[in-house]
Design an enzyme around this catalytic site. Sequence first.
Site, mmCIF file in Angstrom:
data_model
loop_
_atom_site.group_PDB
_atom_site.id
_atom_site.type_symbol
_atom_site.label_atom_id
_atom_site.label_comp_id
_atom_site.label_asym_id
_atom_site.label_seq_id
_atom_site.Cartn_x
_atom_site.Cartn_y
_atom_site.Cartn_z
ATOM 1 N N GLY A 1 0.949 -1.394 -0.024
ATOM 2 C CA GLY A 1 -0.585 0.319 -0.242
ATOM 3 C C GLY A 1 0.777 1.473 0.056
ATOM 4 O O GLY A 1 2.224 1.174 -0.392
ATOM 5 N N GLU B 1 4.023 6.095 -8.543
ATOM 6 C CA GLU B 1 4.395 5.631 -9.448
ATOM 7 C C GLU B 1 4.460 4.166 -10.342
ATOM 8 O O GLU B 1 4.372 3.354 -10.347
ATOM 9 C CB GLU B 1 5.006 7.077 -9.867
ATOM 10 C CG GLU B 1 3.365 7.744 -10.955
ATOM 11 C CD GLU B 1 2.612 7.314 -11.430
ATOM 12 O OE1 GLU B 1 3.218 6.840 -12.567
ATOM 13 O OE2 GLU B 1 1.392 7.778 -11.296
ATOM 14 N N HIS C 1 3.822 1.274 -8.133
ATOM 15 C CA HIS C 1 3.161 0.616 -8.180
ATOM 16 C C HIS C 1 2.348 0.187 -9.124
ATOM 17 O O HIS C 1 1.589 -0.969 -9.517
ATOM 18 C CB HIS C 1 2.557 0.364 -6.649
ATOM 19 C CG HIS C 1 3.318 0.255 -5.333
ATOM 20 N ND1 HIS C 1 3.730 1.964 -4.088
ATOM 21 C CD2 HIS C 1 3.855 -0.182 -4.426
ATOM 22 C CE1 HIS C 1 3.978 1.037 -3.504
ATOM 23 N NE2 HIS C 1 4.364 -0.134 -3.711
ATOM 24 N N GLY D 1 8.707 -5.847 -8.560
ATOM 25 C CA GLY D 1 9.649 -4.201 -9.241
ATOM 26 C C GLY D 1 11.040 -4.963 -9.016
ATOM 27 O O GLY D 1 11.428 -5.297 -8.202
ATOM 28 N N ASP E 1 12.955 -3.851 -5.761
ATOM 29 C CA ASP E 1 13.988 -5.126 -4.821
ATOM 30 C C ASP E 1 14.015 -6.072 -5.487
ATOM 31 O O ASP E 1 13.207 -7.376 -5.137
ATOM 32 C CB ASP E 1 12.151 -5.279 -4.332
ATOM 33 C CG ASP E 1 12.012 -3.944 -3.328
ATOM 34 O OD1 ASP E 1 12.446 -4.119 -1.967
ATOM 35 O OD2 ASP E 1 11.024 -3.653 -3.477
HETATM 36 P P1 AMP Z 1 5.812 -2.091 -1.912
HETATM 37 O O1 AMP Z 1 5.354 -2.311 -1.078
HETATM 38 O O2 AMP Z 1 7.125 -1.655 -0.839
HETATM 39 O O3 AMP Z 1 5.887 -3.944 -1.322
HETATM 40 O O4 AMP Z 1 5.985 -3.018 -3.093
HETATM 41 C C1 AMP Z 1 5.536 -3.546 -3.909
HETATM 42 C C2 AMP Z 1 6.171 -3.829 -5.026
HETATM 43 O O5 AMP Z 1 5.905 -2.466 -5.327
HETATM 44 C C3 AMP Z 1 7.305 -4.394 -4.795
HETATM 45 O O6 AMP Z 1 7.382 -5.736 -6.446
HETATM 46 C C4 AMP Z 1 8.083 -3.778 -5.010
HETATM 47 O O7 AMP Z 1 9.411 -4.353 -5.835
HETATM 48 C C5 AMP Z 1 7.753 -2.654 -6.304
HETATM 49 N N1 AMP Z 1 8.211 -1.168 -6.291
HETATM 50 C C6 AMP Z 1 8.160 -0.556 -5.365
HETATM 51 N N2 AMP Z 1 8.968 0.233 -5.627
HETATM 52 C C7 AMP Z 1 8.789 0.423 -6.771
HETATM 53 C C8 AMP Z 1 9.629 1.344 -7.861
HETATM 54 N N3 AMP Z 1 9.944 3.158 -7.661
HETATM 55 N N4 AMP Z 1 10.076 1.205 -9.507
HETATM 56 C C9 AMP Z 1 9.337 -0.415 -9.492
HETATM 57 N N5 AMP Z 1 8.716 -1.024 -8.540
HETATM 58 C C10 AMP Z 1 8.685 -0.382 -7.307
#
Ligand code: AMP
Length: 278
Positions: free
Chosen positions: A22, A26, A28, A145, A148
């Site tokens: 959550g 951009e 996400h 993404g 990570d």
């Molecule tokens: P999170 O909500 O931080 O756990 O991220 C959820 C998903 O979004 C994961 O697969 C992340 O790698 C991806 N994600 C987070 N930030 C970015 C970003 N700046 N660019 C691309 N994907 C992202």
Amino acid sequence: MQRLAQKWRRAGQRIVLVPTMGWLHEGHLSLVRRARKIAGPRGKVVVSIYVNPTQFGLREDFSTYPRDLKRDLKLCRAEGVDAAFAPGDAEMYPRPPGAEFSTLVAEEKLSRTMEGASRPAHFRGVTTVVAKLFNIVPPDAAVFGAKDFQQAAIVRRMARDLNFPAKIVVAPTVREPDGLAMSSRNRYLSGDLRRQATVLWRAIRRAQDTVKEAGMIPAVKLKANLKRFIGQEPDARLDHVEFFEPDTLDPVARVTAGTRMALAVFIGKTRLIDNARI
Ligand code: AMP
């Protein structure tokens, strides 16, 4: 969610999952758009929104992690997401006396280095919750993404090892105009800390430029150089920087074009990560 997904599946609709914690940005949303491309106009895109407690360490930011479900749902709606799955802790990790949640999924090799070394039990929490999501939704594909990078490699390995049929797709990192990788944790950065946070991207560029000039450079030498460089920012402290093979995550002694670089840096109290191909 399981029933809805079964209905879709029976109708022959492809399901693509985007797991998130959550506070959508951009980065996400770029994954959501990629998911829509994979699903096609008739397919279904599911975004899961869940701040997963098992992937946070005791002294980490689980309780302060930014949350705004209303705003997230609005963004999902605007992107044409078919379902947002936002379970509660009691559903994901039930605790009735004598029948509490007690099964974990752990990847045992790729999880040992880098983020796994700095955050013990982190990836075990990630693989556990992703395995649960893969069983709840059964997606045909799931989009992660590159931000990570190690996480994506571990999820891919888990899916292969445990025979999850989902195709794992990794989409590029979305950045702010000044290079800072978008992250929900950027919200913690106020005033000069936001400026200092660009040091991760500047360190990546510095490594890329060095290798472009020299062709090859020993990893120890480049690490020492970057540690000094990052230390020039008053509130920055390097947690780790690693150079490794992108497929195996094995560290390399010599950094050349194609080597992957990943780093974690504390900016004040906020721990940020980034990575890129050299
Ligand atoms: P999170 O909500 O931080 O756990 O991220 C959820 C998903 O979004 C994961 O697969 C992340 O790698 C991806 N994600 C987070 N930030 C970015 C970003 N700046 N660019 C691309 N994907 C992202």
